[in-house]
Scaffold this motif. Structure first.
Motif, PDB file in Angstrom:
ATOM      1  N   ASP A 185       0.854  -1.175   0.000  1.00  0.00           N
ATOM      2  CA  ASP A 185       0.000   0.000   0.000  1.00  0.00           C
ATOM      3  C   ASP A 185       0.895   1.231   0.000  1.00  0.00           C
ATOM      4  N   VAL A 186       0.569   2.181  -0.879  1.00  0.00           N
ATOM      5  CA  VAL A 186       1.372   3.397  -1.003  1.00  0.00           C
ATOM      6  C   VAL A 186       0.470   4.624  -0.996  1.00  0.00           C
ATOM      7  N   GLU A 187       1.039   5.751  -0.606  1.00  0.00           N
ATOM      8  CA  GLU A 187       0.341   7.037  -0.649  1.00  0.00           C
ATOM      9  C   GLU A 187       1.322   8.104  -1.092  1.00  0.00           C
ATOM     10  N   TRP A 188       0.805   9.082  -1.826  1.00  0.00           N
ATOM     11  CA  TRP A 188       1.579  10.262  -2.185  1.00  0.00           C
ATOM     12  C   TRP A 188       0.810  11.480  -1.702  1.00  0.00           C
ATOM     13  N   HIS A 189       1.527  12.444  -1.178  1.00  0.00           N
ATOM     14  CA  HIS A 189       0.920  13.727  -0.833  1.00  0.00           C
ATOM     15  C   HIS A 189       1.883  14.845  -1.211  1.00  0.00           C
ATOM     16  N   TRP A 190       1.322  16.025  -1.406  1.00  0.00           N
ATOM     17  CA  TRP A 190       2.101  17.187  -1.817  1.00  0.00           C
ATOM     18  C   TRP A 190       2.725  17.833  -0.595  1.00  0.00           C
ATOM     19  N   GLU A 191       4.042  18.009  -0.647  1.00  0.00           N
ATOM     20  CA  GLU A 191       4.753  18.617   0.475  1.00  0.00           C
ATOM     21  C   GLU A 191       5.991  19.341  -0.046  1.00  0.00           C
ATOM     22  N   ASP A 192       6.136  20.591   0.334  1.00  0.00           N
ATOM     23  CA  ASP A 192       7.305  21.400  -0.051  1.00  0.00           C
ATOM     24  C   ASP A 192       7.561  21.384  -1.556  1.00  0.00           C
ATOM     25  N   GLY A 193       6.494  21.511  -2.351  1.00  0.00           N
ATOM     26  CA  GLY A 193       6.640  21.637  -3.801  1.00  0.00           C
ATOM     27  C   GLY A 193       6.871  20.340  -4.550  1.00  0.00           C
TER      28      GLY A 193
END
Length: 192
Positions: free
Chosen positions: A167-175
């Motif tokens: 299971d993986v997740e991506w989120h926007w952080e510091d550009g």
């Protein structure tokens, strides 16, 4: 089991090539009619959101960098959201090559609106490359986070049967998009 007396003489108990051909044609007509006559939202349960309906770039219009040979890339999942809080909606697309048999590896792309009117959507980010030989089995975009369940193969696994899951997740952080991945586990084991 014994046949009923005289049953072999009844016309509806005998089947020949013409009856089988007629049955096959009738079944094919029903299946084809169902595919053609579906409402526009009939497949909505199979994808989290349709980018066309939610304001994001059209995932079907993008040019994906996949080498599919004579086949074409197919968008299997799509969802639209403002992932970087800039006021513009991006589309996340899960794409694979169309195959006659089996399932080609998946790729995940983040699309933005084209820079020039009339052009295809731009690929802003590639989150998963097809050459990583992973398959997306579950996918969602919620509260600005992209999540997916990836299936893959151990060294000795047959190509038909993925035996690894992550299971993986991506989120926007510091550009940039930041990946958070859970440990790899057996594909037959489900997380609680």
């Amino acid at each position: 089991m014994q046949p009923l007396p005289g049953a072999a003489d009844l016309p509806h108990t005998r089947s020949g090539p013409l009856q089988w051909l007629a049955t096959a044609a009738a079944v094919a007509a029903v299946v084809a009619g169902g595919a053609v006559l579906q409402p526009d939202d009939a497949s909505a349960a199979h994808r989290p959101a349709d980018a066309k309906n939610s304001g994001g770039p059209d995932a079907a219009a993008a040019a994906y960098p996949l080498d599919c040979g004579p086949r074409r890339p197919v968008v299997t999942h799509r969802a639209a959201a403002d992932l970087d809080s800039d006021g513009r909606t991006e589309t996340v697309a899960v794409v694979r090559c169309e195959t006659g048999m089996g399932t080609a590896p998946s790729a995940i792309y983040v699309l933005t609106e084209p820079t020039a009117p009339g052009e295809r959507p731009d690929i802003a980010e590639t989150l998963l490359e097809a050459d990583q030989d992973m398959y997306v089995s579950e996918f969602a975009v919620r509260d600005g986070e992209i999540s997916a369940t990836l299936l893959g193969f151990s060294e000795d696994a047959p190509r038909c049967c993925p035996d690894r899951q992550r299971d993986v997740e991506w989120h926007w952080e510091d550009g940039r998009f930041v990946l958070e991945a859970q440990p790899v586990r057996s594909a037959t084991t489900r997380a609680a």
